[in-house]
Design an enzyme around this catalytic site. Structure first.
Site, mmCIF file in Angstrom:
data_model
loop_
_atom_site.group_PDB
_atom_site.id
_atom_site.type_symbol
_atom_site.label_atom_id
_atom_site.label_comp_id
_atom_site.label_asym_id
_atom_site.label_seq_id
_atom_site.Cartn_x
_atom_site.Cartn_y
_atom_site.Cartn_z
ATOM 1 N N LEU A 3 12.919 47.680 -98.948
ATOM 2 C CA LEU A 3 12.745 47.586 -97.492
ATOM 3 C C LEU A 3 11.263 47.445 -97.201
ATOM 4 O O LEU A 3 10.487 48.362 -97.456
ATOM 5 C CB LEU A 3 13.284 48.850 -96.806
ATOM 6 C CG LEU A 3 14.788 48.979 -96.592
ATOM 7 C CD1 LEU A 3 15.094 50.276 -95.857
ATOM 8 C CD2 LEU A 3 15.378 47.793 -95.830
ATOM 9 N N SER A 4 10.860 46.293 -96.669
ATOM 10 C CA SER A 4 9.421 46.049 -96.476
ATOM 11 C C SER A 4 8.986 46.400 -95.063
ATOM 12 O O SER A 4 7.807 46.362 -94.755
ATOM 13 C CB SER A 4 9.132 44.574 -96.727
ATOM 14 O OG SER A 4 9.776 43.796 -95.733
ATOM 15 N N CYS A 36 3.471 38.701 -107.413
ATOM 16 C CA CYS A 36 4.002 39.945 -106.864
ATOM 17 C C CYS A 36 5.495 40.058 -107.182
ATOM 18 O O CYS A 36 5.998 41.125 -107.521
ATOM 19 C CB CYS A 36 3.757 39.981 -105.364
ATOM 20 S SG CYS A 36 4.284 41.516 -104.632
ATOM 21 N N MET A 41 7.874 50.016 -100.808
ATOM 22 C CA MET A 41 6.782 49.988 -101.781
ATOM 23 C C MET A 41 5.450 50.029 -101.058
ATOM 24 O O MET A 41 5.159 49.147 -100.255
ATOM 25 C CB MET A 41 6.816 48.676 -102.564
ATOM 26 C CG MET A 41 7.897 48.589 -103.585
ATOM 27 S SD MET A 41 7.869 46.930 -104.321
ATOM 28 C CE MET A 41 9.159 46.143 -103.395
ATOM 29 N N CYS A 48 1.187 39.163 -100.020
ATOM 30 C CA CYS A 48 2.411 39.871 -100.338
ATOM 31 C C CYS A 48 2.152 41.373 -100.405
ATOM 32 O O CYS A 48 1.484 41.848 -101.315
ATOM 33 C CB CYS A 48 2.879 39.353 -101.688
ATOM 34 S SG CYS A 48 3.989 40.421 -102.516
ATOM 35 N N GLY A 105 14.883 40.642 -99.426
ATOM 36 C CA GLY A 105 15.188 39.781 -98.282
ATOM 37 C C GLY A 105 14.702 38.357 -98.481
ATOM 38 O O GLY A 105 14.292 37.705 -97.525
#
Length: 404
Positions: free
Chosen positions: A12-13, A104, A37, A204, A128
Site C-alpha cells: 500500500l503506497s 525499485c 514501505m 519511486c 497497483g
C-alpha cells in the site's frame, strides 16, 4: 469461506492504485494484509515542506482501516539507499542515466519487500501496477507471462521488465485489467481517501523529490564547456545501415559502428556555452542548456563526465540524437521468458521500447558472444546508456537489458 484462504501482502503506497488493488483482492476472497514501505528519511531533499511519506503512510493506513484489513509499515530506507540511491549517484557520475523505477521494482518491491511478505507467510505479493500476468504450461512446467496493462495509456509492464520467473510466480496485479478511470471510480464508490489523489510524480517511493535538486546535493557543480557538433561531422558517416544486406549478415565491425554510441572530442565542434556539471545532463535533454541565438533548439547528444564536456546538436533531426541500434552486454541481458532466450549466433524479430510509454518499434535482436545487438527499423531518439531496452511479442514482455 474455505479454510485454505490464500494470503496476499499488498504494497500500500498511499495511492489510489494500490488501494483499489487491496479492495479487489479482498473481494476475491484472499486474506489481505497491507504493508507500507518507508524508503526515504532525508527530509532535506523533498520539495517544499510537504512530508510525503508521513502523508502517504497515513493515507495507506486509512485505506486499510476502511477496507478492514490489517496494516503495518516497514522501514526499508537503508536497503533503498544502498541499492537505489547510491547506485543512481554512481551511474550519474559515470555519465549514464539510470532508471530508478525499474530498479525499485527489481531490488525493493520484488526482492526485499517480497522477502518481508514471505516472513508473514504470504502466498503472494500484490502491487497497483497496470500490467497483467498469465501462465502457459508445457511438459508439466509452468511459465509465467508478463503482459501489458489493459489501459494502454498507463501500461507499466516496462517498469517490471527486470522481473524473473520466481518473482512473477509470487506476483499479483489486481488492477491490470482495468482502465485508470475505472480504478478511480471504484475508489470513489468506496469513499477511499485516495480516490482523487494525484498520481505521484517523484522518484519511486522517495516521494516528491526533483531529480536535479537531489543530484546537486550529492554531486558538486563543476563548470565545463558545451560543444555543438555539426550534423555534417564525419563521425556520422558509418552510423547508417548498409544497403542490400540483412542485419543478421552484418559483421561485428558494422554492428559495433551502428549500435555503440559515437565518441566525441572537444575539437569535433565549436564551444557555444558553459554548464555546471556534465553529470546533471542526459542524452536527448534540451532544457537547462541556456544557450541562446541558435535558431533551432540544441539537444544533448553525449556527455563526457571525465572531461566534463557536454556535446550538443542543433535540431530534432541531428544525427547525434538519432540512432539505429544499441548494445547490451552479455551480463546485462535478462529474459523474463528464459525459454525464449537467444543463443549465440541467433537472431529474432521483436517490438522494443527504450523508455516508458514510448510506442513499440520493430527491431532485430542479434545475439553475439559479447552481448546483444538491437537494430531498429527506424532511428530512435535519445538512446541513453544506463537506461533499459525491453522487447515484446504482442502485448507480452519477453526480456530486457541495460543499454551499454
Amino acid at each position: 469461506m474455505h479454510q485454505d484462504k490464500k494470503r496476499v501482502v499488498v504494497g500500500l503506497s498511499g495511492g489510489v492504485d494500490s488501494s483499489v488493488a487491496a479492495y479487489l483482492l479482498k473481494e476475491k476472497g484472499y486474506e489481505v494484509i497491507g504493508l507500507f514501505m518507508k524508503n526515504w528519511h532525508d527530509e532535506s531533499v523533498t520539495i517544499s515542506n510537504e512530508c510525503p511519506w508521513v502523508e502517504d503512510s497515513t493515507d495507506a493506513m486509512l485505506v486499510a482501516q476502511n477496507l478492514g484489513i490489517p496494516f503495518q509499515a516497514i522501514d526499508l530506507s537503508e536497503e533503498y539507499r544502498i541499492r537505489i540511491v547510491d547506485y543512481m549517484f554512481s551511474e550519474y557520475k559515470a555519465g549514464r542515466t539510470p532508471n530508478p523505477d525499474i530498479l525499485c521494482n527489481r531490488e525493493i518491491k520484488f526482492d526485499i519487500f517480497l522477502k518481508a511478505a514471505m516472513k508473514l507467510k504470504a502466498d503472494f505479493v500484490a502491487t497497483g501496477h497496470y500490467c497483467q500476468k498469465d501462465q502457459v504450461e508445457s511438459d508439466g512446467k509452468i511459465t509465467y507471462r508478463l503482459l501489458a496493462g489493459a489501459d494502454a495509456n498507463k501500461d507499466q509492464s516496462y517498469f517490471l521488465c527486470q522481473l524473473n520467473q520466481e518473482q512473477l510466480a509470487k506476483a499479483l496485479f489486481p488492477i491490470g485489467h482495468l482502465q485508470k478511470s475505472e480504478v478511480r471510480e471504484i475508489a470513489r464508490r468506496l469513499d477511499l481517501i485516495t480516490a482523487d489523489k494525484k498520481d505521484s510524480q517523484g522518484l519511486c517511493f522517495i516521494g516528491k523529490v526533483r531529480l536535479p535538486e537531489f543530484l546537486q546535493q550529492q554531486l558538486q557543480p563543476i563548470k565545463g564547456k558545451i560543444v555543438a557538433v555539426p550534423a555534417s561531422s564525419p563521425i556520422y558517416i558509418n552510423k547508417g545501415i548498409p544497403a542490400g544486406i540483412s542485419p543478421e549478415d552484418f559483421d561485428q565491425e558494422v554492428l559495433r559502428e551502428i549500435c555503440l554510441p559515437a565518441t566525441y572530442k572537444e575539437n569535433d565542434g565549436e564551444i557555444v556555452g558553459t554548464h555546471n556539471g556534465a553529470h546533471y545532463f542526459t542524452i536527448g535533454q534540451r532544457k537547462g542548456l541556456n544557450v541562446g541565438g541558435t535558431g533551432k533548439p540544441l539537444f544533448v547528444i553525449a556527455t563526457d563526465t571525465r572531461e566534463n564536456i557536454i556535446y550538443t546538436g542543433l535540431g530534432e533531426e541531428h544525427p547525434g540524437l538519432l540512432r539505429l541500434g544499441l548494445f547490451v552486454k552479455s551480463e546485462d541481458i535478462h529474459w523474463i521468458r528464459p525459454d525464449k532466450a537467444l543463443s549465440i549466433g541467433e537472431t529474432a524479430r521483436y517490438m522494443a521500447r527504450i523508455r516508458y510509454r514510448q510506442p513499440l518499434s520493430r527491431a532485430t535482436l542479434i545475439r553475439k558472444e559479447e552481448g546483444l545487438y538491437v537494430l531498429f527499423d527506424k532511428p530512435q531518439r535519445g538512446i541513453a546508456a544506463g537506461q533499459f531496452v525491453a522487447w515484446y511479442e504482442g502485448n507480452e514482455a519477453i526480456g530486457s537489458g541495460t543499454i551499454s
